[in-house]
Write an enzyme that holds these catalytic residues in place. Structure first.
Site, PDB file in Angstrom:
ATOM      1  CE1 TYR A  23       8.518  35.574  47.995  1.00 20.54           C
ATOM      2  CE2 TYR A  23       8.500  37.504  46.586  1.00 20.54           C
ATOM      3  CZ  TYR A  23       7.925  36.320  46.995  1.00 20.54           C
ATOM      4  OH  TYR A  23       6.779  35.875  46.404  1.00 20.54           O
TER       5      TYR A  23
ATOM      6  CE  LYS B 197       2.437  25.062  58.644  1.00 21.83           C
ATOM      7  NZ  LYS B 197       1.042  24.570  58.675  1.00 21.83           N
TER       8      LYS B 197
ATOM      9  CG  ASP C 117      -2.055  25.561  57.359  1.00 23.47           C
ATOM     10  OD1 ASP C 117      -1.565  26.419  58.104  1.00 23.47           O
ATOM     11  OD2 ASP C 117      -2.158  24.376  57.695  1.00 23.47           O
TER      12      ASP C 117
ATOM     13  CG  ASP D 223       3.990  37.261  46.179  1.00 23.09           C
ATOM     14  OD1 ASP D 223       3.076  37.881  45.608  1.00 23.09           O
ATOM     15  OD2 ASP D 223       4.966  36.801  45.559  1.00 23.09           O
TER      16      ASP D 223
ATOM     17  CG  ASP E 218      -1.347  37.447  43.885  1.00 26.28           C
ATOM     18  OD1 ASP E 218      -1.209  38.626  44.242  1.00 26.28           O
ATOM     19  OD2 ASP E 218      -0.709  36.938  42.946  1.00 26.28           O
TER      20      ASP E 218
END
Length: 335
Positions: free
Chosen positions: A125, A172, A205, A229, A233
């Site tokens: 970002y 990750k 994941d 982010d 959600d």
């Protein structure tokens, strides 16, 4: 009771309607407040020549607190995200997203009670992109020791103050060994100073799979910006969607409280949008400014209204308008 001065950003699309509803509710509850309204996003360009006017930033920096409706971010062009711009300009380094089952709100799961903490200032970002050659774009993922340590300290401080028992770092680092590896190491180093809080980690994941299979196995999630982010959600979807969860962007001494759902321009002006997400964000704001008893009263009134199937907005299976839903909560506050 102290008088509060709060920057108010009505937003785009349905923003002004749901903002007006929330203002009505908190004023009915007795908040002694002076609002400072400011435009942002598309509405600010015509008046100020910028989607993020200096007057708005000055107001928030002075008042230390803002309530913000949803803003439209153009996709694939146009001006850059005002939300990201606010976070960078005001050093709002922590995004806080509590997610829990609200009684009488339909959801796919029960027993969800999560807090998602997202680093808010760097990662992909940062927006550092360029064209290497035609047809090849490079985006830079920025992870720093300072930002990773700061967000980890925020998360563990929050856990201790709010009785949370475990912080799970999501990463990750099996693939991005240097960037996500640095984030994970910073979290682990900070965790060593909080022996009363358990710390573990999940690859992003796998974390998504485990959230969908059994979300109640998690307590707090701590993530870099992009994963945060996406996962926040996903977590909202566990309890009914973005329309029923709050959010806060917090810095050292500034808080911007917002609805994280879209501006829904197709619904604008129709008085049918659910103001609940912004209302719940306003309750976070009330607690932030020392008005926790008032927040509790509004939450109780909201719960009573939600339990009454005759007063629900369309997204919750009813037919009530935005203003009718707000009026019902105000009536309960007046009892």
């Amino acid at each position: 009771m102290a008088k509060h001065r709060i920057t108010l950003i009505p937003g785009d699309g349905i923003g002004p309607e749901i903002t007006a509803a929330v203002v009505q509710i908190v004023e009915t509850a007795g908040l002694d407040v002076e609002w400072e309204p400011h435009l942002a996003g598309a509405g600010a360009i015509a008046k100020h020549g910028s989607p993020l006017p200096a007057e708005l930033l000055e107001s928030i920096a002075r008042n230390k607190v803002a309530l913000k409706g949803p803003l439209t971010t153009p996709v694939g062009g146009g001006f850059t995200s005002v939300n990201v711009g606010l976070r960078k300009a005001l050093e709002l380094f922590a995004n806080l997203r509590p997610v829990w089952n609200i009684p009488s709100v339909p959801s796919h799961y029960e027993g969800v009670d999560l807090v998602i903490v997202r680093e808010n200032t760097e990662d992909l970002y940062s927006g550092l992109e360029h064209e290497v050659v035609p047809g090849v774009i490079e985006s830079l993922k920025i992870i720093t020791f300072d930002a990773s340590t700061r967000i980890a300290e925020f998360a563990f401080d929050y856990a201790r103050r709010h009785g949370r028992k475990r912080v799970t770092a999501v990463h990750k680092a099996n693939i991005m060994k240097m960037s996500d590896g640095l984030f994970l190491k910073c979290v682990q180093d900070v965790a060593a100073h909080y022996p009363d809080i358990k710390q573990d980690d999940r690859i992003v994941d796998a974390a998504c799979m485990h959230l969908v299979m059994k979300p109640d196995q998690f307590d707090m999630l701590l993530l870099p910006n992009l994963y945060g982010d996406i996962v926040s959600d996903l977590c909202a979807g566990l309890v009914g969607g973005l329309g029923v969860v709050p959010a806060a962007n917090l810095g050292t001494d500034i808080g911007v409280f917002e609805a994280v759902h879209g501006s829904a321009p197709d619904l604008a002006g129709r008085n049918i949008a659910n103001p609940m997400a912004l209302l719940l964000s306003a309750l976070l704001m009330l607690r932030h400014i020392g008005e926790a008893p008032m927040a509790d009263r509004i939450m109780k009134a909201l719960g009573i209204v939600l339990a009454d199937d005759t007063v629900r907005t369309r997204d919750l299976g009813g037919a009530a308008s935005t203003s009718e839903f707000a009026a019902a909560i105000c009536r309960r506050l007046a009892v």
